[in-house]
Enzyme design. Structure first.
Site, PDB file in Angstrom:
ATOM      1  N   ASN A  37       0.899  -1.630  -0.214  1.00 26.68           N
ATOM      2  CA  ASN A  37       0.141  -0.573  -0.103  1.00 26.68           C
ATOM      3  C   ASN A  37       0.854   1.238  -0.191  1.00 26.68           C
ATOM      4  OD1 ASN A  37      -2.256   1.599   0.443  1.00 26.68           O
ATOM      5  ND2 ASN A  37      -3.052   0.768   1.823  1.00 26.68           N
ATOM      6  N   HIS A 122     -14.104  -5.724  10.886  1.00 21.36           N
ATOM      7  CA  HIS A 122     -13.841  -4.410  11.264  1.00 21.36           C
ATOM      8  C   HIS A 122     -14.916  -3.880  11.946  1.00 21.36           C
ATOM      9  CE1 HIS A 122      -9.283  -4.184  10.367  1.00 21.36           C
ATOM     10  NE2 HIS A 122      -9.570  -5.608  10.194  1.00 21.36           N
ATOM     11  N   ARG A 147     -13.290  -6.297  16.069  1.00 15.57           N
ATOM     12  CA  ARG A 147     -12.521  -5.189  16.110  1.00 15.57           C
ATOM     13  C   ARG A 147     -12.942  -4.245  16.475  1.00 15.57           C
ATOM     14  NH1 ARG A 147      -8.327  -2.558  11.943  1.00 15.57           N
ATOM     15  NH2 ARG A 147      -8.719  -1.717  12.187  1.00 15.57           N
ATOM     16  N   TYR A 159      -6.331   6.335  13.336  1.00 19.48           N
ATOM     17  CA  TYR A 159      -6.556   5.155  12.423  1.00 19.48           C
ATOM     18  C   TYR A 159      -7.323   4.615  12.615  1.00 19.48           C
ATOM     19  CZ  TYR A 159      -6.005   0.177  11.666  1.00 19.48           C
ATOM     20  OH  TYR A 159      -6.504  -0.775  11.371  1.00 19.48           O
ATOM     21  N   ASP A 210      -6.462  -2.875  17.551  1.00 19.73           N
ATOM     22  CA  ASP A 210      -4.893  -2.147  16.929  1.00 19.73           C
ATOM     23  C   ASP A 210      -4.820  -0.884  17.426  1.00 19.73           C
ATOM     24  OD1 ASP A 210      -4.675  -2.338  13.595  1.00 19.73           O
ATOM     25  OD2 ASP A 210      -2.829  -1.854  15.273  1.00 19.73           O
ATOM     26  N   HIS A 212      -1.829   0.161  16.582  1.00 17.80           N
ATOM     27  CA  HIS A 212      -1.448   0.821  15.051  1.00 17.80           C
ATOM     28  C   HIS A 212       0.274   1.231  15.567  1.00 17.80           C
ATOM     29  CE1 HIS A 212      -1.197   1.862  10.888  1.00 17.80           C
ATOM     30  NE2 HIS A 212      -2.268   0.876  10.968  1.00 17.80           N
ATOM     31  N   GLU A 236      -2.820  -4.731  19.438  1.00 13.02           N
ATOM     32  CA  GLU A 236      -2.273  -5.410  18.278  1.00 13.02           C
ATOM     33  C   GLU A 236      -0.847  -4.204  18.390  1.00 13.02           C
ATOM     34  OE1 GLU A 236      -4.570  -5.828  14.423  1.00 13.02           O
ATOM     35  OE2 GLU A 236      -3.036  -5.263  13.383  1.00 13.02           O
ATOM     36  N   GLU A 262       2.610  -6.966  11.098  1.00 13.76           N
ATOM     37  CA  GLU A 262       1.677  -7.376   9.977  1.00 13.76           C
ATOM     38  C   GLU A 262       2.912  -5.999   9.278  1.00 13.76           C
ATOM     39  OE1 GLU A 262      -1.704  -4.690  10.730  1.00 13.76           O
ATOM     40  OE2 GLU A 262      -0.632  -3.135   9.566  1.00 13.76           O
ATOM     41  N   ARG A 283       1.134 -11.889  12.902  1.00 15.32           N
ATOM     42  CA  ARG A 283       0.450 -11.367  11.713  1.00 15.32           C
ATOM     43  C   ARG A 283       0.979 -11.208  10.444  1.00 15.32           C
ATOM     44  NH1 ARG A 283      -4.218  -9.231  11.430  1.00 15.32           N
ATOM     45  NH2 ARG A 283      -3.758  -6.906  11.328  1.00 15.32           N
ATOM     46  N   HIS A 312      -2.751 -10.332   9.103  1.00 14.92           N
ATOM     47  CA  HIS A 312      -2.886  -9.516   8.210  1.00 14.92           C
ATOM     48  C   HIS A 312      -3.710 -10.361   7.128  1.00 14.92           C
ATOM     49  CE1 HIS A 312      -1.480  -5.336   6.576  1.00 14.92           C
ATOM     50  NE2 HIS A 312      -3.013  -5.325   7.555  1.00 14.92           N
ATOM     51  N   ASP A 316      -6.459  -3.410   1.843  1.00 16.46           N
ATOM     52  CA  ASP A 316      -4.912  -3.287   0.864  1.00 16.46           C
ATOM     53  C   ASP A 316      -4.076  -4.397  -0.422  1.00 16.46           C
ATOM     54  OD1 ASP A 316      -5.149  -2.152   3.861  1.00 16.46           O
ATOM     55  OD2 ASP A 316      -3.130  -2.814   2.667  1.00 16.46           O
ATOM     56  N   GLU A 339      -8.105 -12.284   9.830  1.00 21.09           N
ATOM     57  CA  GLU A 339      -8.408 -10.851   9.649  1.00 21.09           C
ATOM     58  C   GLU A 339      -8.985 -10.920   7.929  1.00 21.09           C
ATOM     59  OE1 GLU A 339      -5.209  -7.451   9.686  1.00 21.09           O
ATOM     60  OE2 GLU A 339      -7.301  -5.550   9.384  1.00 21.09           O
ATOM     61  N   TRP A 402       2.088   6.945  12.251  1.00 17.22           N
ATOM     62  CA  TRP A 402       0.931   6.600  12.346  1.00 17.22           C
ATOM     63  C   TRP A 402       0.214   5.110  12.197  1.00 17.22           C
ATOM     64  CZ3 TRP A 402      -1.768   3.387   7.675  1.00 17.22           C
ATOM     65  CH2 TRP A 402      -3.212   3.874   7.956  1.00 17.22           C
TER      66      TRP A 402
HETATM   67  C1  CS2 Z   1      -4.255  -2.129   9.622  1.00 14.27           C
HETATM   68  C2  CS2 Z   1      -4.489  -2.292   8.328  1.00 14.27           C
HETATM   69  O1  CS2 Z   1      -5.617  -3.632   9.263  1.00 14.27           O
HETATM   70  C3  CS2 Z   1      -4.913  -3.680  10.236  1.00 14.27           C
HETATM   71  O2  CS2 Z   1      -4.213  -4.032  11.349  1.00 14.27           O
HETATM   72  O3  CS2 Z   1      -3.395  -2.372  10.652  1.00 14.27           O
HETATM   73  O4  CS2 Z   1      -5.284  -1.358   7.791  1.00 14.27           O
HETATM   74  C4  CS2 Z   1      -3.020  -0.804   8.146  1.00 14.27           C
HETATM   75  O5  CS2 Z   1      -3.427   0.060   8.321  1.00 14.27           O
HETATM   76  C5  CS2 Z   1      -2.949  -0.788   6.421  1.00 14.27           C
HETATM   77  O6  CS2 Z   1      -3.129  -2.254   6.727  1.00 14.27           O
HETATM   78  C6  CS2 Z   1      -1.379   0.095   5.431  1.00 14.27           C
HETATM   79  O7  CS2 Z   1      -2.138   0.560   4.946  1.00 14.27           O
HETATM   80 MG    MG Z   2      -2.787  -3.594  12.187  1.00 13.95          MG
END
Ligand code: CS2
Ligand code: MG
Length: 402
Positions: A37, A122, A147, A159, A210, A212, A236, A262, A283, A312, A316, A339, A402
């Site tokens: 991504n 999600h 989630r 996020y 998450d 993140h 996560e 991930e 992940r 993961h 994307d 996921e 991020w």
């Molecule tokens: C996230 C993702 O799915 C998840 O756990 O961490 O949405 C991640 O932000 C994206 O794959 C980034 O492209």
């Molecule tokens: Mg994640």
């Protein structure tokens, strides 16, 4: 069976996907996902300029040797771009081999280890009330694991909270958009979300969250402790994990299960985490961690240390990745959860697939190979669109994770 041709298909049915198509002299073709991504074109170039020319004439059945050729032979090893390209070749060759054997890929990987692949959806909302409504909706859709992400008062955008409630596309502009983050506001708010979820829905469903990558290890330890009463399935990416040893600080303070990986692309990124039992779920994904071949190695190491898989599976990552992941998930002994961030209708039309969802579980289907195809004519109607992931800053402007 010889590889006679290989090419990259870039399409953007709502978001960019990079697909590698390998053709053979026996008429069988294989597909692999190569999507990273925000860095899609880097992988396209790596495949077109440095990988595909070396594939022509190779034995399509020689999956392990090809993997070693692309990893050890690259000299410049590891990294998201190199490993996504390697993953795409690997998955395409596994697809071909399973088609040649006329069996679904999971049979080639050792057969079914479970009745289905438990997945998580999600739920997200601008505030706790909306998030509770979304959790209820995912329960109504039959999910056993959900989630939960919600907005935080005083933080404009965060996020995981989106207007589209089924799919999530964070790469929202050609030049990264900027968001602002406050750890104190987040740490004060998140326990209230899970207190509300457990008060309303009880403890029957698995609930995940998450972070993140946004906390320091001791902040993550504090969050893990504060969430213990709510018995999360996992917390996560609580802290950036390049420094694998930092997870020791979290482990010392909390029994909340941890999931990381991930953004990892080889076993070396997570070896300490797994060998020291610093995480509960790994992940790493088919598309980013060296394909089926390498993901099996990571899972085998994890199995020795009571760590389970939790691949993961964000929007994307293409249906090709999801399809291959489900065959891996069905056959790996130490499976944890998958996921499942759904794709748009446009994406599903470009990538017809055999996998299905029902009552909280995914099934890869019985089609030979990984069961995912691509409609190239439709794919061509969606040209690449420059898209970058956002960046994040603290309230004083400091660049943050991020
Ligand atoms: C996230 C993702 O799915 C998840 O756990 O961490 O949405 C991640 O932000 C994206 O794959 C980034 O492209
Ligand atoms: Mg994640």
């Amino acid at each position: 069976m010889k590889i006679t041709a290989a090419r990259v298909i870039v399409t953007c049915p709502g978001r960019n996907f990079v697909t590698l198509k390998i053709e053979t002299d026996e008429g069988l073709i294989g597909l692999g996902d190569a999507t990273v991504n925000g860095r899609e074109l880097a992988v396209v170039s790596y495949l077109q300029d440095h990988v595909i020319p070396t594939l022509i004439g190779r034995d399509a059945h020689a999956i392990e040797d090809t993997w070693q050729y692309l990893y050890r032979g690259a000299y410049w090893r590891r990294g998201p771009i190199t490993m996504a390209a390697t993953s795409a070749v690997d998955v395409a060759l596994w697809d071909i081999k399973a088609k040649a054997a006329n069996m679904p890929l999971y049979q080639l990987l050792g057969g079914r280890c479970r009745t289905g692949v438990m997945c998580y959806g999600h739920a997200n909302g601008a505030d706790i009330a909306e998030t509770l409504d979304e959790v209820a909706r995912f329960i109504d859709m039959g999910y056993l694991a959900i989630r939960a992400q919600c907005g935080v008062p005083g933080i404009a955008s965060i996020y995981g909270v989106t207007k589209d409630k089924l799919f999530y596309e964070p790469a929202d502009a050609a030049i990264p958009t900027e968001s602002t983050w406050s750890t104190p506001k987040y740490l004060d708010h998140v326990p209230k979300l899970f207190d509300a979820i457990r008060a309303k829905f009880g403890f029957e469903k698995h609930i995940l969250h998450d972070v993140h990558h946004r906390l320091t290890p001791i902040e993550a330890a504090r969050l893990g402790k504060s969430l213990e009463p709510y018995r999360l399935f996992w917390l996560e990416d609580p802290t950036p994990a390049e420094n694998q040893e930092a997870l020791r600080w979290i482990r010392q303070h909390t029994v909340t299960p941890i999931a990381i990986g991930e953004v990892f692309n080889t076993i070396h990124d997570c070896r300490t985490l797994i060998q020291e039992g610093l995480i509960d779920y790994i992940r790493t994904a088919v598309v980013h961690a060296g394909g089926i071949t390498h993901l099996r190695r990571i899972a085998s190491l994890a199995d020795l240390h009571h760590v389970r898989t939790g691949c993961h599976g964000a929007t994307d990552m293409s249906p090709v990745c999801m399809g291959a992941a489900l065959h891996f998930d069905l056959s790996v002994p130490n499976f944890g959860i998958q996921e499942y961030m759904r794709h748009t209708t446009q994406t599903d039309e470009v990538f017809p697939h055999a996998y299905t969802y029902a009552d909280g579980y995914l099934q890869p289907g019985e089609a030979p190979g990984h069961g995912v195809t691509i409609d190239e004519e439709l794919a061509a109607r969606y040209p690449y669109r420059p898209s970058a992931l956002p960046v994040n800053r603290l309230e004083d402007g400091t660049l943050w994770n991020w």
